[in-house]
Design a protein around this motif. Structure first.
Motif, PDB file in Angstrom:
ATOM      1  N   ASN A   1       1.558   9.435 -24.806  1.00  8.53           N
ATOM      2  CA  ASN A   1       0.943   9.794 -26.080  1.00  8.53           C
ATOM      3  C   ASN A   1       0.116  11.072 -25.990  1.00  8.53           C
ATOM      4  O   ASN A   1      -0.365  11.558 -27.012  1.00  8.53           O
ATOM      5  N   ARG A   2      -0.120  11.575 -24.779  1.00 12.11           N
ATOM      6  CA  ARG A   2      -0.969  12.754 -24.563  1.00 12.11           C
ATOM      7  C   ARG A   2      -0.281  13.739 -23.622  1.00 12.11           C
ATOM      8  O   ARG A   2      -0.557  13.768 -22.430  1.00 12.11           O
ATOM      9  N   PRO A   3       0.640  14.568 -24.122  1.00 13.53           N
ATOM     10  CA  PRO A   3       1.399  15.462 -23.251  1.00 13.53           C
ATOM     11  C   PRO A   3       0.529  16.425 -22.439  1.00 13.53           C
ATOM     12  O   PRO A   3       0.851  16.744 -21.299  1.00 13.53           O
ATOM     13  N   GLU A   4      -0.604  16.875 -23.001  1.00 14.53           N
ATOM     14  CA  GLU A   4      -1.471  17.778 -22.248  1.00 14.53           C
ATOM     15  C   GLU A   4      -2.122  17.056 -21.074  1.00 14.53           C
ATOM     16  O   GLU A   4      -2.260  17.615 -19.986  1.00 14.53           O
ATOM     17  N   ALA A   5      -2.482  15.798 -21.258  1.00  9.48           N
ATOM     18  CA  ALA A   5      -3.049  15.001 -20.161  1.00  9.48           C
ATOM     19  C   ALA A   5      -1.963  14.706 -19.119  1.00  9.48           C
ATOM     20  O   ALA A   5      -2.226  14.761 -17.919  1.00  9.48           O
ATOM     21  N   GLN A   6      -0.758  14.433 -19.577  1.00 11.66           N
ATOM     22  CA  GLN A   6       0.331  14.158 -18.652  1.00 11.66           C
ATOM     23  C   GLN A   6       0.633  15.371 -17.777  1.00 11.66           C
ATOM     24  O   GLN A   6       0.833  15.243 -16.576  1.00 11.66           O
ATOM     25  N   ALA A   7       0.625  16.561 -18.363  1.00 10.76           N
ATOM     26  CA  ALA A   7       0.887  17.780 -17.590  1.00 10.76           C
ATOM     27  C   ALA A   7      -0.192  17.982 -16.529  1.00 10.76           C
ATOM     28  O   ALA A   7       0.098  18.357 -15.388  1.00 10.76           O
ATOM     29  N   PHE A   8      -1.434  17.711 -16.875  1.00  8.24           N
ATOM     30  CA  PHE A   8      -2.546  17.841 -15.941  1.00  8.24           C
ATOM     31  C   PHE A   8      -2.392  16.848 -14.786  1.00  8.24           C
ATOM     32  O   PHE A   8      -2.500  17.204 -13.618  1.00  8.24           O
TER      33      PHE A   8
ATOM     34  N   VAL B   1      -6.964   7.435  -2.922  1.00  5.18           N
ATOM     35  CA  VAL B   1      -5.845   6.758  -2.274  1.00  5.18           C
ATOM     36  C   VAL B   1      -4.590   7.145  -3.043  1.00  5.18           C
ATOM     37  O   VAL B   1      -4.521   6.977  -4.266  1.00  5.18           O
ATOM     38  N   PHE B   2      -3.601   7.682  -2.322  1.00  9.81           N
ATOM     39  CA  PHE B   2      -2.330   8.049  -2.939  1.00  9.81           C
ATOM     40  C   PHE B   2      -1.242   7.158  -2.380  1.00  9.81           C
ATOM     41  O   PHE B   2      -1.077   7.037  -1.173  1.00  9.81           O
ATOM     42  N   SER B   3      -0.507   6.495  -3.290  1.00  2.00           N
ATOM     43  CA  SER B   3       0.643   5.668  -2.923  1.00  2.00           C
ATOM     44  C   SER B   3       1.862   6.247  -3.631  1.00  2.00           C
ATOM     45  O   SER B   3       2.040   6.030  -4.830  1.00  2.00           O
ATOM     46  N   PRO B   4       2.673   7.041  -2.903  1.00  2.00           N
ATOM     47  CA  PRO B   4       3.818   7.702  -3.533  1.00  2.00           C
ATOM     48  C   PRO B   4       4.769   6.700  -4.156  1.00  2.00           C
ATOM     49  O   PRO B   4       4.867   5.581  -3.668  1.00  2.00           O
ATOM     50  N   PRO B   5       5.450   7.057  -5.207  1.00  2.00           N
ATOM     51  CA  PRO B   5       5.421   8.385  -5.788  1.00  2.00           C
ATOM     52  C   PRO B   5       4.456   8.539  -6.950  1.00  2.00           C
ATOM     53  O   PRO B   5       4.180   9.646  -7.383  1.00  2.00           O
ATOM     54  N   ASP B   6       3.895   7.437  -7.488  1.00  2.00           N
ATOM     55  CA  ASP B   6       3.189   7.602  -8.763  1.00  2.00           C
ATOM     56  C   ASP B   6       1.897   6.798  -8.924  1.00  2.00           C
ATOM     57  O   ASP B   6       1.510   6.455 -10.027  1.00  2.00           O
ATOM     58  N   ARG B   7       1.217   6.505  -7.838  1.00  2.00           N
ATOM     59  CA  ARG B   7      -0.069   5.820  -7.969  1.00  2.00           C
ATOM     60  C   ARG B   7      -1.139   6.611  -7.219  1.00  2.00           C
ATOM     61  O   ARG B   7      -0.992   6.920  -6.036  1.00  2.00           O
ATOM     62  N   LEU B   8      -2.212   6.920  -7.933  1.00  2.00           N
ATOM     63  CA  LEU B   8      -3.327   7.665  -7.372  1.00  2.00           C
ATOM     64  C   LEU B   8      -4.618   7.017  -7.848  1.00  2.00           C
ATOM     65  O   LEU B   8      -4.800   6.797  -9.044  1.00  2.00           O
ATOM     66  N   GLU B   9      -5.480   6.686  -6.895  1.00  2.00           N
ATOM     67  CA  GLU B   9      -6.791   6.128  -7.217  1.00  2.00           C
ATOM     68  C   GLU B   9      -7.855   7.093  -6.749  1.00  2.00           C
ATOM     69  O   GLU B   9      -7.773   7.625  -5.652  1.00  2.00           O
ATOM     70  N   LYS B  10      -8.847   7.299  -7.590  1.00  2.00           N
ATOM     71  CA  LYS B  10      -9.970   8.159  -7.243  1.00  2.00           C
ATOM     72  C   LYS B  10     -11.236   7.351  -7.514  1.00  2.00           C
ATOM     73  O   LYS B  10     -11.561   7.059  -8.665  1.00  2.00           O
TER      74      LYS B  10
ATOM     75  N   ASP C   1      -1.471   5.016 -12.647  1.00  2.00           N
ATOM     76  CA  ASP C   1      -0.361   4.172 -12.227  1.00  2.00           C
ATOM     77  C   ASP C   1       0.794   4.395 -13.190  1.00  2.00           C
ATOM     78  O   ASP C   1       0.715   3.999 -14.358  1.00  2.00           O
ATOM     79  N   LYS C   2       1.806   5.090 -12.691  1.00  3.94           N
ATOM     80  CA  LYS C   2       2.970   5.485 -13.487  1.00  3.94           C
ATOM     81  C   LYS C   2       2.516   6.274 -14.714  1.00  3.94           C
ATOM     82  O   LYS C   2       2.033   7.379 -14.583  1.00  3.94           O
ATOM     83  N   ASP C   3       2.611   5.708 -15.902  1.00  5.11           N
ATOM     84  CA  ASP C   3       2.316   6.413 -17.148  1.00  5.11           C
ATOM     85  C   ASP C   3       0.964   6.011 -17.745  1.00  5.11           C
ATOM     86  O   ASP C   3       0.679   6.297 -18.898  1.00  5.11           O
TER      87      ASP C   3
END
Length: 189
Positions: free
Chosen positions: A102-109, A61-70, A83-85
């Motif tokens: 706290n995890r820039p590599e995870a954030q980029a992914f 479920v994607f709720s723009p702009p920043d929430r994604l549930e899998k 959810d956001k950050d």
């Protein structure tokens, strides 16, 4: 005969102009019109250490702009919520939370998915070089990490779809392992 030839050339010129008009800005604009929704997914992981691919399926479920549930239903229930950050993962009645700042590599992914779904080119280009092939009806967007730290983990992400729908995502890791996610929309909110 000459008239048909001239018309064919003119038609080719119009077709080429229409093709040339489809670029990353147009794709992002199309994706940004998507108001979110639910979709079924099938994820296939190809891991060198395993004899056969690992498959999982469920709903997103994607709720723009920043929430994604899998929500993975098979082979074992698992819920991931972005959810956001904050990224939360629940599996076997245990819950893990990661703050992406706290995890820039995870954030980029994570941004590769979220920003593509939201049509946010600016956010994508912070971490990835973008290349687009195809046309509106059938496009392929390739994301290559800009940062060496991320590139050491992830070689590229390939996202494909039609119009404003993402239908397939492939992650190719630096070690050669890869994951493919096929997405089949159920409904918009």
């Amino acid at each position: 005969m000459i008239r048909r030839f001239v018309l064919a050339l003119l038609g080719l010129g119009l077709w080429t102009s229409a093709q040339a008009a489809f670029d990353i800005d147009q794709l992002m604009s199309d994706l940004a019109t998507q108001k979110g929704g639910r979709a079924r997914f099938v994820e296939t992981r190809h891991v060198a250490l395993l004899d056969k691919p690992v498959r999982a399926s469920g709903e997103m479920v994607f709720s723009p702009p920043d929430r994604l549930e899998k929500r993975t239903l098979l082979p074992k229930p698992e819920t991931m919520v972005l959810d956001k950050d904050t990224l939360s993962l629940e599996r076997d009645k245990r819950k893990f939370t990661i703050h992406l700042a706290n995890r820039p590599e995870a954030q980029a992914f994570v941004e590769s998915i979220r920003s593509t779904l939201a049509g946010n080119r600016k956010a994508l280009e912070q971490d990835y070089a973008l290349a687009l092939e195809g046309e509106s009806q059938r496009w392929v967007l390739t994301l290559v990490p800009r940062d060496e730290t991320i590139l050491a983990l992830l070689k590229r992400i390939t996202v494909s779809g039609s119009k404003n729908q993402v239908r397939h995502i492939e992650y190719l890791q630096a070690d050669g392992d890869r994951s493919e996610i096929s997405i089949d929309p159920i409904e918009a909110p």
